[in-house]
Design a protein around this motif. Structure first.
Motif, PDB file in Angstrom:
ATOM      1  N   TYR A 278       0.838  -1.199   0.000  1.00  9.17           N
ATOM      2  CA  TYR A 278       0.000   0.000   0.000  1.00  9.17           C
ATOM      3  C   TYR A 278       0.874   1.250   0.000  1.00  9.17           C
ATOM      4  CZ  TYR A 278      -3.463   3.319   1.955  1.00  9.17           C
ATOM      5  OH  TYR A 278      -4.280   4.392   2.198  1.00  9.17           O
ATOM      6  N   GLU A 279       1.904   1.243   0.848  1.00  9.36           N
ATOM      7  CA  GLU A 279       2.785   2.400   0.948  1.00  9.36           C
ATOM      8  C   GLU A 279       3.754   2.488  -0.227  1.00  9.36           C
ATOM      9  OE1 GLU A 279       1.999   4.537   2.919  1.00  9.36           O
ATOM     10  OE2 GLU A 279       1.064   3.619   4.665  1.00  9.36           O
ATOM     11  N   ILE A 280       4.289   1.343  -0.651  1.00  7.95           N
ATOM     12  CA  ILE A 280       5.234   1.347  -1.772  1.00  7.95           C
ATOM     13  C   ILE A 280       4.564   1.885  -3.033  1.00  7.95           C
ATOM     14  CG2 ILE A 280       6.526  -0.141  -3.360  1.00  7.95           C
ATOM     15  CD1 ILE A 280       7.169  -1.937  -0.947  1.00  7.95           C
ATOM     16  N   PHE A 281       3.350   1.406  -3.298  1.00  6.16           N
ATOM     17  CA  PHE A 281       2.668   1.855  -4.503  1.00  6.16           C
ATOM     18  C   PHE A 281       2.150   3.281  -4.363  1.00  6.16           C
ATOM     19  CE2 PHE A 281       2.952  -2.568  -5.559  1.00  6.16           C
ATOM     20  CZ  PHE A 281       3.050  -2.564  -6.952  1.00  6.16           C
ATOM     21  N   GLY A 282       2.049   3.761  -3.131  1.00  3.93           N
ATOM     22  CA  GLY A 282       1.730   5.175  -2.952  1.00  3.93           C
ATOM     23  C   GLY A 282       2.826   6.062  -3.504  1.00  3.93           C
ATOM     24  N   VAL A 283       4.086   5.669  -3.286  1.00  3.16           N
ATOM     25  CA  VAL A 283       5.216   6.424  -3.832  1.00  3.16           C
ATOM     26  C   VAL A 283       5.159   6.421  -5.362  1.00  3.16           C
ATOM     27  CG1 VAL A 283       7.732   6.552  -3.988  1.00  3.16           C
ATOM     28  CG2 VAL A 283       6.648   5.874  -1.828  1.00  3.16           C
ATOM     29  N   ILE A 284       4.970   5.231  -5.924  1.00  8.84           N
ATOM     30  CA  ILE A 284       4.956   5.100  -7.387  1.00  8.84           C
ATOM     31  C   ILE A 284       3.780   5.862  -7.992  1.00  8.84           C
ATOM     32  CG2 ILE A 284       4.747   3.441  -9.275  1.00  8.84           C
ATOM     33  CD1 ILE A 284       6.089   1.374  -7.386  1.00  8.84           C
ATOM     34  N   THR A 285       2.621   5.747  -7.360  1.00 11.31           N
ATOM     35  CA  THR A 285       1.418   6.382  -7.905  1.00 11.31           C
ATOM     36  C   THR A 285       1.547   7.889  -7.930  1.00 11.31           C
ATOM     37  OG1 THR A 285       0.054   4.567  -7.097  1.00 11.31           O
ATOM     38  CG2 THR A 285      -1.076   6.606  -7.644  1.00 11.31           C
ATOM     39  N   ASN A 286       2.046   8.467  -6.863  1.00 11.58           N
ATOM     40  CA  ASN A 286       2.177   9.918  -6.835  1.00 11.58           C
ATOM     41  C   ASN A 286       3.185  10.412  -7.874  1.00 11.58           C
ATOM     42  OD1 ASN A 286       0.492  11.244  -4.685  1.00 11.58           O
ATOM     43  ND2 ASN A 286       1.372   9.574  -3.503  1.00 11.58           N
ATOM     44  N   LEU A 287       4.210   9.612  -8.140  1.00 12.05           N
ATOM     45  CA  LEU A 287       5.192   9.998  -9.154  1.00 12.05           C
ATOM     46  C   LEU A 287       4.559   9.988 -10.539  1.00 12.05           C
ATOM     47  CD1 LEU A 287       8.091  10.720  -9.879  1.00 12.05           C
ATOM     48  CD2 LEU A 287       8.606   8.274  -9.982  1.00 12.05           C
ATOM     49  N   PHE A 288       3.867   8.886 -10.886  1.00 15.58           N
ATOM     50  CA  PHE A 288       3.269   8.764 -12.205  1.00 15.58           C
ATOM     51  C   PHE A 288       1.906   9.459 -12.286  1.00 15.58           C
ATOM     52  CE2 PHE A 288       6.385   5.383 -12.374  1.00 15.58           C
ATOM     53  CZ  PHE A 288       6.840   5.449 -13.680  1.00 15.58           C
ATOM     54  N   GLY A 289       1.210   9.580 -11.138  1.00 18.44           N
ATOM     55  CA  GLY A 289      -0.116  10.179 -11.145  1.00 18.44           C
ATOM     56  C   GLY A 289      -0.087  11.636 -11.558  1.00 18.44           C
ATOM     57  N   GLY A 290       0.912  12.380 -11.086  1.00 10.33           N
ATOM     58  CA  GLY A 290       1.024  13.777 -11.477  1.00 10.33           C
ATOM     59  C   GLY A 290       1.258  13.919 -12.969  1.00 10.33           C
ATOM     60  N   TYR A 291       2.071  13.022 -13.528  1.00  9.85           N
ATOM     61  CA  TYR A 291       2.294  13.025 -14.975  1.00  9.85           C
ATOM     62  C   TYR A 291       1.005  12.710 -15.732  1.00  9.85           C
ATOM     63  CZ  TYR A 291       3.656  11.073 -19.500  1.00  9.85           C
ATOM     64  OH  TYR A 291       3.742  10.771 -20.828  1.00  9.85           O
ATOM     65  N   LEU A 292       0.268  11.694 -15.279  1.00 10.97           N
ATOM     66  CA  LEU A 292      -0.990  11.333 -15.935  1.00 10.97           C
ATOM     67  C   LEU A 292      -2.004  12.467 -15.837  1.00 10.97           C
ATOM     68  CD1 LEU A 292      -1.373   7.634 -14.714  1.00 10.97           C
ATOM     69  CD2 LEU A 292      -0.724   8.413 -17.001  1.00 10.97           C
ATOM     70  N   GLY A 293      -2.034  13.143 -14.652  1.00  8.38           N
ATOM     71  CA  GLY A 293      -2.959  14.253 -14.483  1.00  8.38           C
ATOM     72  C   GLY A 293      -2.655  15.384 -15.446  1.00  8.38           C
TER      73      GLY A 293
ATOM     74  N   LEU B  57      -7.188  16.189 -14.921  1.00 10.14           N
ATOM     75  CA  LEU B  57      -7.463  15.734 -13.560  1.00 10.14           C
ATOM     76  C   LEU B  57      -8.748  14.929 -13.450  1.00 10.14           C
ATOM     77  CD1 LEU B  57      -6.391  18.936 -11.607  1.00 10.14           C
ATOM     78  CD2 LEU B  57      -5.140  16.781 -11.780  1.00 10.14           C
ATOM     79  N   LYS B  58      -9.700  15.194 -14.338  1.00  8.57           N
ATOM     80  CA  LYS B  58     -10.917  14.386 -14.304  1.00  8.57           C
ATOM     81  C   LYS B  58     -10.593  12.924 -14.581  1.00  8.57           C
ATOM     82  CE  LYS B  58     -14.760  15.655 -16.291  1.00  8.57           C
ATOM     83  NZ  LYS B  58     -15.741  16.259 -17.215  1.00  8.57           N
ATOM     84  N   THR B  59      -9.704  12.679 -15.518  1.00 11.02           N
ATOM     85  CA  THR B  59      -9.332  11.302 -15.858  1.00 11.02           C
ATOM     86  C   THR B  59      -8.712  10.589 -14.669  1.00 11.02           C
ATOM     87  OG1 THR B  59      -8.973  11.897 -18.178  1.00 11.02           O
ATOM     88  CG2 THR B  59      -7.922   9.880 -17.394  1.00 11.02           C
ATOM     89  N   THR B  60      -7.768  11.254 -13.975  1.00  8.99           N
ATOM     90  CA  THR B  60      -7.108  10.594 -12.847  1.00  8.99           C
ATOM     91  C   THR B  60      -8.049  10.444 -11.652  1.00  8.99           C
ATOM     92  OG1 THR B  60      -6.139  12.757 -12.294  1.00  8.99           O
ATOM     93  CG2 THR B  60      -4.752  11.197 -13.486  1.00  8.99           C
ATOM     94  N   LEU B  61      -8.968  11.399 -11.469  1.00 11.92           N
ATOM     95  CA  LEU B  61      -9.960  11.265 -10.396  1.00 11.92           C
ATOM     96  C   LEU B  61     -10.843  10.054 -10.634  1.00 11.92           C
ATOM     97  CD1 LEU B  61     -11.371  12.444  -7.856  1.00 11.92           C
ATOM     98  CD2 LEU B  61     -12.823  13.758  -9.423  1.00 11.92           C
ATOM     99  N   PHE B  62     -11.362   9.917 -11.848  1.00 17.16           N
ATOM    100  CA  PHE B  62     -12.230   8.785 -12.171  1.00 17.16           C
ATOM    101  C   PHE B  62     -11.451   7.462 -12.123  1.00 17.16           C
ATOM    102  CE2 PHE B  62     -14.728  11.869 -15.133  1.00 17.16           C
ATOM    103  CZ  PHE B  62     -15.228  12.523 -14.020  1.00 17.16           C
ATOM    104  N   LEU B  63     -10.203   7.497 -12.566  1.00 16.48           N
ATOM    105  CA  LEU B  63      -9.372   6.293 -12.529  1.00 16.48           C
ATOM    106  C   LEU B  63      -9.126   5.843 -11.094  1.00 16.48           C
ATOM    107  CD1 LEU B  63      -7.685   4.233 -14.140  1.00 16.48           C
ATOM    108  CD2 LEU B  63      -5.760   5.843 -14.026  1.00 16.48           C
ATOM    109  N   GLY B  64      -8.917   6.811 -10.187  1.00 14.98           N
ATOM    110  CA  GLY B  64      -8.718   6.466  -8.780  1.00 14.98           C
ATOM    111  C   GLY B  64      -9.934   5.783  -8.183  1.00 14.98           C
TER     112      GLY B  64
END
Length: 434
Positions: free
Chosen positions: A66-81, A86-93
């Motif tokens: 949970y914590e490890i993928f939190g690091v990865i998600t925030n790194l790639f999530g900002g790029y995806l957003g 941001l609507k896409t990443t909100l719905f994806l979450g």
């Protein structure tokens, strides 16, 4: 620094302000639904596997991915957003959280083993951080140019998140008691599904224009203020989780003799109170910057130095033989108040420092640091507690507390160099010295 976008300098119409408020409420509601579910899952997994006879350390390992993928998600999530909006990443979450819940809700009992649950928790961590990054970035875009309003809206969103997560702790424990593990998960999945349908059908606009030319390397911000704040955030959240995640609940259960309900209930109440303090931060901290009531880097510095006194004080009280329940519970309550103020100031500063055109990337990078701090704290919490137990009954928690004090001091030292957001003639908010 790039010039402000035209939308930030033009006076918004009454219709645009109404649309912004509506989007703010809808984004916040979606964030709340995911946050409530996230807190409930944590208690469901914790109590369910504790009932099966797993040790506290084995239960804690379920949250490692949970914590490890939190690091990865925030790194790639900002790029995806930034790339897709941001609507896409909100719905994806929200959709990812639905998958994580379904994995646990529909799994046969033979599948509910540690590796499978860790995988589901990994998806839940991805979902939580995608939703958080999207929601907090969206606030920057809908709050308008008034920095006082941005400060208030960020504080309410951040504080309400923690209050709702604490409520989720209660909801998860209650559903487990009344309905059982998998039925409880089905109810949570239904809640997320309703939130996803509502968000898709009701949120208007793009919540930031998608930039198809955004590159992943841009995630690593050239903005010195963002980088300093991210580094301070690592140590601030490492300081909380180095004793809160493993050391504290294990101490409650094995040393103080509390049952799971009492330990979980206290931690839930602490989290709810912590959230209310965060939401009230603008009223509790009054500081004027260029005509708007808002904190700056020195606010974060002094709050961090004040915070360091509490874990150090609890450690000294335990070493001196003071009543452990009084020392730990009382110290934790005081720690929570100052930590909540510090966290809320950080959450405001990242949006004040972020470039409008790169807000998703800046926020994603910052919350990657947040997740890295949580991961570091989680790992050290178990390791230091195990090591410290060799020196006595309270030694495990004392080792975690001294590490916490050291981490907070490092966060304060990094905060010394944080600049203040300063308003310029165009109406844009810039970082002093840039």
């Amino acid at each position: 620094m790039k010039p402000a976008q035209s939308v930030s300098t033009a006076t918004p119409t009454a219709e645009q302000r109404r649309a912004d408020r509506r989007n703010y409420l809808l984004v916040t509601a979606a964030y709340w639904a995911d946050t409530l579910t996230d807190g409930a899952i944590r208690m469901l997994v914790l109590f369910y596997f504790a009932q099966l006879g797993y040790s506290p350390f084995a239960v804690a390992s379920l949250f490692l991915f949970y914590e490890i993928f939190g690091v990865i998600t925030n790194l790639f999530g900002g790029y995806l957003g930034a790339r897709f909006g941001l609507k896409t990443t909100l719905f994806l979450g929200l959709a990812t959280q639905l998958i994580a819940l379904s994995m646990l809700a529909f799994a046969p009992p033979s599948l509910l083993v540690v590796p499978y649950v860790m995988a589901a928790q990994a998806l839940s961590g991805i979902a939580k951080d995608l939703t958080k990054m999207s929601s907090k970035s969206a606030v920057k875009l809908v709050a308008g140019e008034g920095e006082g309003q941005l400060y208030r809206w960020v504080s309410v969103l951040t504080g309400s998140k923690n209050a709702i997560k604490g409520l989720g702790f209660f909801v998860g424990a209650l559903l487990l008691s009344l309905l059982g593990f998998q039925t409880a998960l089905l109810i949570l999945a239904a809640l997320v599904l309703v939130a996803l349908i509502g968000a898709v059908s009701a949120i208007s606009g793009d919540l930031g224009a998608a930039d198809k030319k955004a590159k992943f390397k841009q995630m690593f911000s050239p903005n010195r203020a963002v980088n300093l704040l991210a580094a301070a955030r690592i140590f601030l959240f490492g300081a909380r989780d180095v004793w809160f995640v493993v050391g504290l609940p294990v101490f409650f259960i094995t040393v103080l003799g509390w049952d799971f309900w009492l330990a979980g209930g206290f931690m839930a109440a602490w989290t709810i109170g912590y959230g209310f303090v965060q939401a009230s931060t603008p009223a509790l901290i009054r500081r004027r910057v260029a005509g708007a009531r808002a904190p700056d880097g020195r606010t974060a510095m002094w709050l961090a130095f004040a915070l360091a006194a509490f874990p150090a004080g609890i450690a000294m009280a335990l070493s001196a033989g003071l009543a452990p329940t009084f020392a730990v519970v009382g110290g934790l309550l005081a720690f929570g108040i100052i930590f909540a103020l510090n966290s809320a100031v950080h959450s405001y500063l990242i949006l004040a420092y972020a470039d409008d055109a790169k807000v998703a990337m800046n926020v994603g990078f910052y919350y990657m640091a947040n997740a890295l701090g949580r991961l570091t704290g989680t790992v050290l919490s178990g390791a230091l507690y195990q090591w410290g137990m060799q020196s006595g009954l309270y030694g495990g928690l004392i080792a975690c507390l001294w590490a916490s004090a050291g981490f907070v001091l490092l966060a304060g030292l990094l905060s010394i160099r944080l600049p203040a957001p300063v308003r310029v003639v165009t109406g844009e908010w810039k970082v002093a010295g840039e």
